[in-house]
Design an enzyme around this catalytic site. Structure first.
Site, PDB file in Angstrom:
ATOM      1  N   GLY A 330       0.823  -1.204   0.000  1.00 15.17           N
ATOM      2  CA  GLY A 330       0.000   0.000   0.000  1.00 15.17           C
ATOM      3  C   GLY A 330       0.859   1.257   0.000  1.00 15.17           C
ATOM      4  O   GLY A 330       1.964   1.290  -0.553  1.00 15.17           O
ATOM      5  N   SER A 331       0.380   2.273   0.663  1.00  9.16           N
ATOM      6  CA  SER A 331       1.071   3.570   0.630  1.00  9.16           C
ATOM      7  C   SER A 331       2.375   3.588   1.414  1.00  9.16           C
ATOM      8  O   SER A 331       3.139   4.562   1.308  1.00  9.16           O
ATOM      9  CB  SER A 331       0.144   4.668   1.155  1.00  9.16           C
ATOM     10  N   THR A 332       2.664   2.544   2.195  1.00 11.67           N
ATOM     11  CA  THR A 332       3.971   2.492   2.861  1.00 11.67           C
ATOM     12  C   THR A 332       5.100   2.366   1.832  1.00 11.67           C
ATOM     13  O   THR A 332       6.274   2.544   2.160  1.00 11.67           O
ATOM     14  CB  THR A 332       4.049   1.313   3.840  1.00 11.67           C
ATOM     15  N   TYR A 333       4.727   2.076   0.580  1.00 16.54           N
ATOM     16  CA  TYR A 333       5.692   1.938  -0.513  1.00 16.54           C
ATOM     17  C   TYR A 333       6.129   3.294  -1.062  1.00 16.54           C
ATOM     18  O   TYR A 333       7.169   3.406  -1.727  1.00 16.54           O
ATOM     19  CB  TYR A 333       5.022   1.128  -1.627  1.00 16.54           C
TER      20      TYR A 333
END
Length: 682
Positions: A330-333
């Site tokens: 997800g957005s942790t990427y």
């Protein structure tokens, strides 16, 4: 008259001939006997004397005590205890097994689960090997059987060391468990050096999973031998010589069991994983996979019901989610996409992308979370406010292969090298990766539209929390890389000298300090004005983080995500990555709570409590823990406690340890073992 004389002479000649033949035969037999005596007494004397001595002396292996496993502060996580077992050697029994077990059940309680375990273990053992039908007998049960032992040839009482995990399922995926050596184990052991194989004579248990498996040779110890003089019937007469076994070494982990227990408690009944790493050296501070299992169930053979419950559960407690569970990040990427953009020059820190709430590629509309437009977005705002459109456009500009080449050195798509067996690589897509993964030609082609969703950690991206935390540690430390390690040092049980487990630094990534600073400051902004602000209110330290919400199932283009319309296992995953302090990170972590929704609601509160513990030595209040378990946590509430004042977790292994065996009992068991070994040697 002359005829009679001739007949008499003929008879005498025949008699003399027969007498000579008989005498010759007797002499021949005596010659053979003398030759045999000469051979036995002179020619083969030494060889036969050795055989006779061996028949008189039984060599019994002494199995060493298995080494301890302790946490970084010396808290014992795996130890041993002695207990009696009732065992059957099938080759020595004189009746049908079922009939024999029925008769034993009239003397000692034998449950159906004992019968099923015996049947399974018998299938994995040879007929001359003893197999337990009952374990952990009380002194009263031992006395009851001993009084009637004569009725049961091939059945005997043995004293064995059992492995014990005093905290039950706590850190079970790290510790692993031991189990009886089966045929597959024996085949693998045949590849060992002869010295190692000899060291396992008499050993019936071996590490099967986790640290128990990875550090088997350190934990096993060195086997001893005992020479026992036996009678003609094979019964022990006296002990001739004994070389004591050397116990296994103590394995000291990098984990803090209080922290590990806190994290597992914060998860409650939810599923997920968390890995916290020290970026300065690669030491793993917490390694959590929920739900867990009780390794004590496996020590003397797990029963069918327990195995079925574990193996068929929808929650998959046997799956090590931190090591083998792969998820879209997800957005942790996004911080990793940002550093890749800066490194390749695809973006500068101040370059603007206009976020109107969606990104159009051909006829396909790639949406932002909540379809919210953020307007003009630079790199800082793209991370703080988690702009999807910014990273859709960036991924499209970079292309799949450039993304792969930039992020693979961080550890995505490959094993980290942690000291545990079974790690998976995850999926970091590229055109070559897709050609390897799929067989059909129409599936091997990479489509440009597939690149877009990679920018926000969706699409084919699938990584473990171990990979995500290790990559974050590399990023925030400016490119320093270590193979994560769960074992800090090995302590020799005899000399008490410690041997550190080597953690040689890998070649660092050539990241520019100014680029790293851009990403670190943006992640700090997430905790101050971004998606995790309310969780980190009042924190006395500066931390960086990134929320993530990853899809468990694909939502059609024209549909909106609505958790209430989906079953629990189809809802979005909640993720959070964090590090602290910002300027000199001492901890980097990644956490996922499966099917729990937005990252700031379920995952970020767990991360905050971990940072409080590591940096401040603070332990949350009971009411705060309860809120986090329910997914309602924000900044900590209630009166926290000093971590050092919190009692150690309550042992919950449930082994019901019997009292230690007396020396007399030990002696009788050694004698019985010697008798059995002598009988087997014959």
């Amino acid at each position: 008259m002359s005829t009679e004389l001739r007949n008499l002479e003929l008879e005498l000649d025949r008699f003399r001939s027969r007498l000579l033949v008989a005498a010759g035969f007797v002499l021949f037999c005596f010659a053979l006997l003398i030759a045999r005596l000469v051979y036995l007494q002179i020619i083969a004397h030494e060889e036969l004397a050795t055989q006779a001595e061996n028949n008189r002396i039984a060599v019994v292996p002494i199995v060493p005590n298995r080494g301890l496993i302790v946490d970084r502060n010396g808290v014992v996580l795996a130890n041993n205890y002695s207990a009696y077992t009732l065992e059957i050697t099938r080759a020595q029994t004189q009746q049908e097994l079922e009939e024999l077990i029925d008769q034993l059940a009239a003397v000692l309680p034998i449950e159906p689960r004992d019968r099923r375990r015996f049947k399974r273990l018998s299938g994995e053992s040879k007929s001359f090997e003893s197999v337990p039908i009952r374990t952990k007998l009380t002194d009263e049960e031992v006395a009851r059987f001993t009084a009637q032992r004569f009725r049961f040839p091939g059945v005997e009482i043995k004293a064995r060391l059992f492995r014990n995990y005093p905290y039950g399922d706590l850190a079970s995926h790290v510790l692993g468990y031991i189990g009886r050596i089966n045929q597959r184990d024996k085949e693998l052991m045949e590849e060992w050096e002869d010295e190692d194989q000899a060291n396992y004579r008499g050993t019936e248990y071996i590490g099967k999973l986790g640290i128990e498996q990875q550090y088997e040779h350190e934990l096993h110890g060195i086997a001893g031998v005992e020479e026992v003089e036996t009678s003609a019937g094979g019964r022990p007469v006296r002990r001739l010589r004994s070389d004591s076994a050397t116990p296994g070494n103590t394995v000291r982990l990098t984990l803090d069991i209080r922290l590990q227990s806190l994290v597992e408690t914060l998860f409650g009944e939810r599923r997920g994983a968390l890995v916290a790493i020290d970026p300065r050296n690669g030491e793993v501070l917490a390694f959590v996979s929920k739900p867990a299992f009780d390794p004590n169930l496996f020590v003397d053979g797990i029963d069918q019901e327990s195995w079925k419950d574990l193996n068929e559960s929808l929650d998959k407690p046997l799956l090590n989610r931190a090591l083998r569970g792969t998820y879209p990040p997800g957005s942790t990427y996004k911080p990793f996409m940002a550093i890749a953009a800066l490194t390749t020059g695809k973006r500068t820190a101040h370059q603007i992308t206009y976020d109107n709430g969606a990104f159009m590629f051909g006829n396909h509309r790639f949406r932002s979370h909540g379809d919210t437009a953020l307007g003009a977005v630079d790199m800082y705002r793209s991370i703080v406010h988690s702009s999807n459109v910014y990273y859709y456009a960036l991924a499209n500009d970079m292309g799949v292969d450039l993304i792969h080449d930039q992020l693979e050195p961080f550890g995505f798509g490959r094993k980290t090298g942690i000291d545990l067996e079974g790690e998976v690589t995850g999926d970091l897509p590229s055109t070559e990766w897709k050609q390897r993964k799929y067989r059909r030609a129409d599936q091997q082609r990479w489509y440009a539209g597939e690149t877009i969703s990679l920018g926000i950690g969706q699409g084919y991206n699938n990584f473990t929390m171990l990979q995500l935390s290790s990559a974050l540690a590399t990023l925030v430390s400016g490119g320093k890389r270590f193979e994560p390690r769960l074992v800090h040092e090995i302590e020799d049980v005899i000399t008490r000298q410690t041997r550190p487990v080597e953690r040689e630094a890998l070649e660092p990534l050539p990241l520019k300090p100014e680029d790293v600073e851009v990403v670190r400051r943006a992640m700090y902004g997430v905790t101050q004005e971004g998606t995790s602000t309310r969780v980190f209110i009042g924190a006395p330290y500066q931390s960086g983080g990134k929320t993530g919400t990853a899809q468990a199932v694909t939502i059609r283009q024209n549909e909106k995500y609505n958790a209430s319309h989906l079953s629990e296992y189809q809802r979005d995953h909640s993720l959070y990555t964090a590090f602290a302090p910002v300027d000199n990170p001492r901890v980097a972590l990644a956490v996922i709570v499966e099917n729990a929704g937005f990252g700031a609601e379920a995952a970020a509160p767990i991360a905050r409590r971990v940072l409080d513990y590591v940096l401040m030595g603070r332990y949350p209040s009971d009411e705060d823990i309860a809120l986090v378990q329910q997914g309602h946590g924000a900044s900590p509430i209630g009166a926290g406690r000093k971590a050092v004042d919190v009692p150690l977790p309550t042992p919950r292994g449930g082994t019901g340890l019997p009292p230690p065996l007396s020396s007399a009992s030990d002696a009788s068991v050694v004698a019985a073992a010697a008798s059995a070994a002598a009988g087997a040697s014959r």
